[in-house]
Design an enzyme around this catalytic site. Structure first.
Site, PDB file in Angstrom:
ATOM      1  N   ASP A 197       0.834  -1.210   0.000  1.00  0.00           N
ATOM      2  CA  ASP A 197       0.000   0.000   0.000  1.00  0.00           C
ATOM      3  C   ASP A 197       0.870   1.262   0.000  1.00  0.00           C
ATOM      4  OD1 ASP A 197      -2.472   1.240  -0.159  1.00  0.00           O
ATOM      5  OD2 ASP A 197      -2.724   1.389   2.004  1.00  0.00           O
ATOM      6  N   LYS A 199       2.013   4.700  -1.086  1.00  0.00           N
ATOM      7  CA  LYS A 199       1.366   5.864  -1.689  1.00  0.00           C
ATOM      8  C   LYS A 199       1.838   7.094  -0.922  1.00  0.00           C
ATOM      9  CE  LYS A 199      -2.770   4.889   1.066  1.00  0.00           C
ATOM     10  NZ  LYS A 199      -4.204   4.590   1.018  1.00  0.00           N
ATOM     11  N   ASN A 202       1.374   7.614   2.825  1.00  0.00           N
ATOM     12  CA  ASN A 202       2.132   6.753   3.728  1.00  0.00           C
ATOM     13  C   ASN A 202       3.626   7.061   3.723  1.00  0.00           C
ATOM     14  OD1 ASN A 202      -0.211   5.454   4.485  1.00  0.00           O
ATOM     15  ND2 ASN A 202       0.013   3.802   2.995  1.00  0.00           N
ATOM     16  N   ASP A 218       2.337   2.817   7.841  1.00  0.00           N
ATOM     17  CA  ASP A 218       1.094   2.069   7.593  1.00  0.00           C
ATOM     18  C   ASP A 218       1.350   0.701   6.960  1.00  0.00           C
ATOM     19  OD1 ASP A 218      -1.450   1.160   7.271  1.00  0.00           O
ATOM     20  OD2 ASP A 218      -2.212   2.965   6.302  1.00  0.00           O
ATOM     21  N   THR A 239      -4.587   0.343  -2.916  1.00  0.00           N
ATOM     22  CA  THR A 239      -5.329   1.580  -3.135  1.00  0.00           C
ATOM     23  C   THR A 239      -5.477   1.767  -4.634  1.00  0.00           C
ATOM     24  OG1 THR A 239      -4.532   2.572  -1.091  1.00  0.00           O
ATOM     25  CG2 THR A 239      -5.327   4.086  -2.776  1.00  0.00           C
TER      26      THR A 239
END
Length: 402
Positions: A197, A199, A202, A218, A239
């Protein structure tokens, strides 16, 4: 707000990786405490960062009072300052160690189905890692109804918020950011850990200074491979705009999905726009599956060919042909710190595009809320989560091969 129901939960290492486990304390009783809630500056604010109690710019909001049960053993060690983040099953508070006065963040996760699984995933991963560019887990408290994760507090804000506020951003700045991210990702991949994840939300700055490091946060969707495990993962998660094509096609995948996400992040870093961006999820996923992106528009005219080559070697459909983290660190654009690239300040274009996208997203969210039926189901609430993570059942509804 997570993976499909068949979520794979990593286990602690069996030795030889990071033997110094974070201490776990098992309290028992609970105590109700009251403190201020810091007004959130935006829908996608990270729970690990804190930029000041008034948010970013604008009028300072009066802090709201927040009441919750916090274990007395936590309160005996940490002074609770403010609520700085919240999710469906968790709250994040800014705290201060009562003796050292050092600030930390405590993520409080309720012991509910689903939430506890994500918490255990994050705990198992963070107990294994110790790297300057990865958020550090300091201590864990457990009670009958909550898990308390004491973490480093990043006070420098999210990556893109910092770019907008800075006033200057060049390709050399971009390579410095990416070097830190790639160092952290290489470390994770060498341990058999895939973030899944990655992105901008994060990626946080540790402090507000110009020399601040970037930290990866995260790990709720991360996967840690155990000895003897299959090298490939199969759980559908991520995501939407950053998810790799092999996940969308529901094929077994590897840590190469993180490198695809870094390609997307790099594209945004240099233009303020998304390589794959469509409010219609089916069209978005089809564009990702075909790796259909361009370098058209005014915002690309001052960006070097070498930086585009870096992106092109990450946004590749075949994960076997995608650069690894080690290879990306050796790419000439990274190794030279973009020395051969134009040092033109890209800040104005990037910040305008980022702010325009944020405004468009906010208006879209408002419109959706105004027309949404009051009969909102639990599944619908999940799809509206702050991080807009993909649910497996959503993908099942789409004919992505068409």
């Amino acid at each position: 707000m997570g993976c499909s129901s068949g979520k794979l939960v990593p286990e602690p290492p069996k030795g030889g990786v990071h033997a110094e486990y974070v201490k776990t304390v098992f309290p028992n009783d609970n105590y109700i405490t009251k403190f201020n809630e810091v007004p959130n500056k935006g829908e996608y604010s990270s729970p690990y960062s804190q930029e000041g109690e008034g948010g970013q710019g604008g009028r300072r909001k009066k802090p709201a009072k927040y009441r919750t049960r916090i274990d007395p053993r936590v309160l005996a060690k940490y002074d609770i300052k403010a609520l700085i983040g919240r999710g469906s099953f968790s709250r994040v508070v800014r705290v201060e160690h009562r003796i050292s006065r050092q600030p930390f963040a405590i993520k409080m996760i309720e012991r509910r189905p689903g939430a506890a699984t994500i918490a255990e995933t994050e705990l198992h991963v963070l107990r294994r890692v110790r790297h300057t560019n990865i958020i550090q887990l300091m201590e864990v408290f457990e009670s009958d109804d909550k898990i308390y994760m004491v973490m480093e507090l990043a006070t420098g804000g999210e990556l893109f918020d910092r770019i907008v506020a800075k006033g200057s951003f060049t390709e050399r700045d971009a390579t410095r950011v990416l070097q830190m991210v790639l160092d952290g990702v290489k470390y994770l991949h060498n341990l058999g850990i895939t973030h899944r994840d990655l992105k901008p939300e994060n990626l946080l700055y540790y402090h507000p200074g110009n020399d601040s490091k970037i930290m990866i946060t995260d790990f709720g969707l991360a996967f840690a491979r155990r000895a003897g495990d299959d090298l490939m993962m199969r759980t559908t998660c991520g995501t939407p705009e950053y998810i790799a094509p092999e996940i969308l096609c529901r094929r077994p995948y590897s840590c190469a999905v993180d490198m695809w996400a870094i390609g997307v992040i790099t594209y945004i870093l240099l233009s303020g726009t998304m390589p794959f961006d469509d409010e219609n999820r089916t069209r978005l996923y089809r564009a990702i599956i075909k790796a259909k992106y361009t370098y058209t528009g005014e915002h690309w005219k001052d960006v070097s060919a070498l930086s585009k080559d870096f992106i092109d070697h990450l946004l590749i459909i075949d994960p076997q042909e995608r650069m690894t983290s080690a290879q990306a660190l050796k790419h000439p654009w990274i190794t030279t710190n973009a020395a051969s690239s134009s040092m033109k300040n890209l800040h104005r274009t990037i910040s305008q595009n980022l702010l325009q996208r944020a405004s468009s997203r906010a208006n879209s969210t408002k419109s959706a809320r105004s027309t949404r039926s009051t009969k909102s189901t639990k599944s619908n609430r999940s799809l509206r989560s702050d991080h807009r993570r993909v649910q497996a059942y959503e993908l099942e509804k789409l004919n992505l091969e068409g």
